[in-house]
Design a protein around this motif. Sequence first.
Motif, short mmCIF file in Angstrom:
data_model
loop_
_atom_site.label_atom_id
_atom_site.label_comp_id
_atom_site.label_asym_id
_atom_site.label_seq_id
_atom_site.Cartn_x
_atom_site.Cartn_y
_atom_site.Cartn_z
N THR A 142 57.03 31.70 -18.45
CA THR A 142 57.04 32.93 -18.37
C THR A 142 57.89 33.37 -19.64
OG1 THR A 142 58.61 33.52 -16.74
CG2 THR A 142 56.29 33.38 -16.17
N HIS A 143 58.78 32.62 -20.11
CA HIS A 143 59.60 33.22 -21.21
C HIS A 143 60.55 34.41 -20.97
CE1 HIS A 143 58.44 29.87 -23.92
NE2 HIS A 143 57.13 29.86 -23.38
N ILE A 144 60.20 35.33 -21.95
CA ILE A 144 61.04 36.54 -21.52
C ILE A 144 60.20 37.61 -20.64
CG2 ILE A 144 62.56 36.65 -23.32
CD1 ILE A 144 60.71 38.13 -25.07
N ASN A 145 58.90 37.19 -20.23
CA ASN A 145 57.99 38.14 -19.53
C ASN A 145 58.36 38.25 -18.16
OD1 ASN A 145 56.54 38.93 -22.04
ND2 ASN A 145 55.52 37.02 -21.86
N SER A 146 59.45 37.40 -17.62
CA SER A 146 59.66 37.69 -16.15
C SER A 146 61.36 37.63 -16.02
CB SER A 146 59.03 36.92 -15.14
OG SER A 146 59.51 35.44 -15.63
N PHE B 152 68.95 22.43 -15.04
CA PHE B 152 67.40 23.14 -15.29
C PHE B 152 67.39 23.82 -16.50
CE2 PHE B 152 68.16 22.82 -10.78
CZ PHE B 152 67.07 22.30 -10.46
N ILE B 153 66.01 23.44 -17.24
CA ILE B 153 65.79 24.24 -18.62
C ILE B 153 64.36 24.30 -18.60
CG2 ILE B 153 66.13 22.17 -20.17
CD1 ILE B 153 67.58 24.16 -21.93
N SER B 154 63.74 25.07 -19.28
CA SER B 154 62.15 24.93 -19.67
C SER B 154 61.91 25.57 -21.04
CB SER B 154 61.58 25.75 -18.60
OG SER B 154 60.26 25.60 -18.54
N ASP B 155 60.93 25.43 -21.54
CA ASP B 155 60.23 25.98 -22.72
C ASP B 155 61.00 25.80 -24.12
OD1 ASP B 155 57.78 27.38 -21.10
OD2 ASP B 155 59.51 27.87 -19.99
N MET B 156 61.14 24.79 -24.42
CA MET B 156 62.09 24.37 -25.51
C MET B 156 61.41 24.55 -26.77
SD MET B 156 63.91 22.70 -22.96
CE MET B 156 62.64 21.25 -22.98
N HIS B 157 59.99 24.13 -26.53
CA HIS B 157 58.91 24.37 -27.65
C HIS B 157 59.50 23.52 -28.89
CE1 HIS B 157 55.96 26.36 -25.51
NE2 HIS B 157 56.63 27.01 -25.00
N PHE B 158 60.16 22.50 -28.88
CA PHE B 158 60.43 21.81 -30.27
C PHE B 158 59.28 21.77 -30.98
CE2 PHE B 158 64.07 19.88 -27.13
CZ PHE B 158 64.97 20.55 -27.66
N ASP C 44 68.17 44.77 -7.13
CA ASP C 44 67.18 44.59 -8.17
C ASP C 44 67.13 43.10 -8.81
OD1 ASP C 44 70.12 44.57 -8.53
OD2 ASP C 44 70.03 45.57 -10.53
N ASN C 45 66.42 42.96 -9.69
CA ASN C 45 66.12 41.68 -10.31
C ASN C 45 67.41 41.45 -11.49
OD1 ASN C 45 63.91 41.10 -8.93
ND2 ASN C 45 62.62 42.07 -10.51
N ARG C 46 67.48 40.29 -11.76
CA ARG C 46 68.50 39.93 -13.04
C ARG C 46 67.65 39.56 -14.25
NH1 ARG C 46 73.65 37.42 -10.69
NH2 ARG C 46 73.90 38.76 -8.74
N PRO C 47 67.72 40.49 -15.30
CA PRO C 47 66.79 40.26 -16.45
C PRO C 47 67.36 38.89 -17.11
CG PRO C 47 68.23 41.93 -16.73
CD PRO C 47 68.46 41.62 -15.28
N VAL C 48 68.29 38.61 -17.38
CA VAL C 48 69.00 37.52 -17.92
C VAL C 48 70.16 36.67 -17.24
CG1 VAL C 48 67.94 37.84 -20.44
CG2 VAL C 48 70.42 38.89 -19.70
N ARG C 49 70.42 35.61 -17.48
CA ARG C 49 71.70 34.78 -17.16
C ARG C 49 72.90 35.45 -17.93
NH1 ARG C 49 72.78 28.82 -18.32
NH2 ARG C 49 74.87 28.63 -17.91
N VAL D 183 64.25 29.03 -21.57
CA VAL D 183 65.20 29.09 -22.68
C VAL D 183 65.68 30.52 -22.80
CG1 VAL D 183 65.08 26.63 -23.43
CG2 VAL D 183 64.16 28.47 -24.79
N GLU D 184 64.95 31.28 -23.18
CA GLU D 184 65.36 32.64 -23.80
C GLU D 184 66.24 33.43 -22.70
OE1 GLU D 184 61.52 31.21 -25.58
OE2 GLU D 184 62.01 31.64 -23.31
N VAL D 185 65.91 33.44 -21.45
CA VAL D 185 66.47 34.00 -20.51
C VAL D 185 67.81 33.19 -19.96
CG1 VAL D 185 64.58 35.22 -19.83
CG2 VAL D 185 65.11 33.35 -18.56
N ILE D 186 68.14 32.22 -20.48
CA ILE D 186 69.35 31.59 -19.92
C ILE D 186 70.27 31.02 -21.11
CG2 ILE D 186 68.41 30.66 -17.50
CD1 ILE D 186 68.08 27.64 -19.05
#
Length: 176
Positions: free
Chosen positions: A128-132, A17-23, A171-176, A146-149
Motif C-alpha cells: 500500500t506504500h503511503i496509501n495506508s 520486516f520491510i517491503s516494496d523496495m522496487h529496486f 488513532d492510527n499512526r501514519p508513519v514510524r 519502505v516509505e512509511v518506515i
Amino acid sequence: MRFGDTIDVIDGKRVWFISDMHFGHRNIIQWCRPEFRNLKEMHQRIVSNWNFVVGRYDRVFCLGDFGDFRLFRKLKGKITLAKGNHDNKQWSKQYVLNYRGMKFLVLHDPDSMATNWFDGDWIIHGHTHINSPFIDIRRKRVNVSVEVINYTPITMEEIYHIIQESKNYRDNRPVR
C-alpha cells in the motif's frame, strides 16, 4: 508453505520486516519517492539503512516487490521473500509467525483473498506504500512499505511494542 504452518519467533530483536523496495523501478520515484533524484540515490539509501540495522545472521522478511535482484547480494541477513505483485520469482506468498503469544500473518497485499482464512491477531504487510498508515488500529494491520518506515527495516520486537502501546490510543499512526 501451507496456511496452517507457522514460524515461531524466539528473538524479536533479530527478525526484521520491510517491503516494496522496487529496486530498479524508475517510475516509483515520481509516484511516491520525490526525495530521491535518481535510482542510484534510492538504492544507496535503502541498502545503507538496511545494512546499518540488520546483522549478518538476522532474519529479514521482505514482503514483496523486491525489484532488481542484483542488489540481493549487497544486503545483510538471512532474507525470506514473500511474493509481491511486481515480482517474477516464485517465492512463497505468505507466512504465519508466532511471537509473544500473538499470531501474525505476513504477506504483501493485505486486501488479497489470501487473508480471509486468517484468525490471528495482526497482519504485517506491504503493497500500500503511503496509501495506508503504518499502524491501522481498527483493521489490525502494520504497513512496512519502505516509505512509511523511513526506508529502514523494523524489528518484530519494535512492532510488538508499538502494538501494545497502541492499545492506549484511538488513532492510527501514519508513519514510524
